[in-house]
Design an enzyme around this catalytic site. Structure first.
Site, PDB file in Angstrom:
ATOM      1  N   LYS A  30       0.833  -1.210   0.000  1.00  8.06           N
ATOM      2  CA  LYS A  30       0.000   0.000   0.000  1.00  8.06           C
ATOM      3  C   LYS A  30       0.867   1.259   0.000  1.00  8.06           C
ATOM      4  CE  LYS A  30      -1.851   1.737   3.687  1.00  8.06           C
ATOM      5  NZ  LYS A  30      -2.624   1.965   4.922  1.00  8.06           N
ATOM      6  N   ASP A  90      -6.528   1.188   0.976  1.00  2.00           N
ATOM      7  CA  ASP A  90      -6.529   1.229   2.431  1.00  2.00           C
ATOM      8  C   ASP A  90      -7.911   0.828   2.928  1.00  2.00           C
ATOM      9  OD1 ASP A  90      -8.147   3.393   1.871  1.00  2.00           O
ATOM     10  OD2 ASP A  90      -7.128   4.764   3.243  1.00  2.00           O
TER      11      ASP A  90
END
Length: 211
Positions: free
Chosen positions: A120, A138
């Site tokens: 991420k 997320d």
């Protein structure tokens, strides 16, 4: 959800916010990298409060190494997991200097090799600092993608793959920012603000909340 509906969702998000960006404050790729590492399980507000004090003192790998882990802790101690994050930041500074000439690398493999940097975080850096069409997933983006039917998936990797497949190319660079902001301020976890939502008529969520 069909392609026409997905396209209309991004057209509306684009019209409302033509130039979206991260709410983390930064001026260089390195400042962004540190901020994103610090932001894991923490709010952007708390990270910005810390980096406003930290960056005028040390905002390069060399300067942070000279500052040292103990003093760095003092700047970030109000951020969750600050001891671990301080260690990771100092370690990644050392690696950047030893292996990358002090510069933030522009490949996923090199970024993910840095302490405290997962997929991420790497996606955020590649997209926001270097303009690559990646989509970091997320908790907000995972929730929105599943809730509205945009790119449902059982985990963040599946959602990311579906977003990369389904989001039209022209919107890929900004999709991450539009979706995270939408999830943060409108399509919230406990009580989505469906009555204020500009894509409500396109959303396939069956439990919409209107007040």
């Amino acid at each position: 959800m069909n392609a026409a509906k997905r396209r209309e969702i991004f057209l509306r998000l684009q019209a409302a916010n033509p130039h979206p960006t991260t709410e983390l404050e930064y001026r260089t790729p390195f400042e962004l990298l540190v901020a994103v590492v610090l932001s894991a399980q923490a709010t952007d507000v708390s990270v910005n409060a810390a980096t406003r004090q930290l960056y005028p003192v040390a905002n390069t790998p060399q300067a942070l190494l000279q500052l040292g882990e103990e003093k760095l802790r003092g700047y970030i101690q109000r951020i969750g997991l600050y001891k671990t994050k301080a260690r990771h930041v100092i370690q990644l500074c050392r690696i950047l200097l030893e292996q990358h000439g002090g510069e933030v690398p522009q490949t996923r493999e090199a970024l993910e090799a840095l302490p405290g940097v997962g997929r991420k975080t790497a996606n955020v850096i590649l997209n926001t600092a270097f303009g690559q069409p990646t989509i970091a997933v997320d908790t907000h983006i995972f929730r929105v993608s599943n809730r509205i039917g945009l790119a449902p998936g059982k985990d963040v990797t599946e959602v990311e793959k579906k977003l990369l497949k389904f989001v039209p190319d022209e919107f890929k660079h900004d999709a991450h920012h539009w979706l995270i902001l939408h999830g943060r301020y409108v399509c919230q976890a406990r009580k989505p603000k469906c009555g204020q939502c500009i894509i409500e008529s396109l959303c396939e969520y069956k439990e919409k909340v209107f007040e």
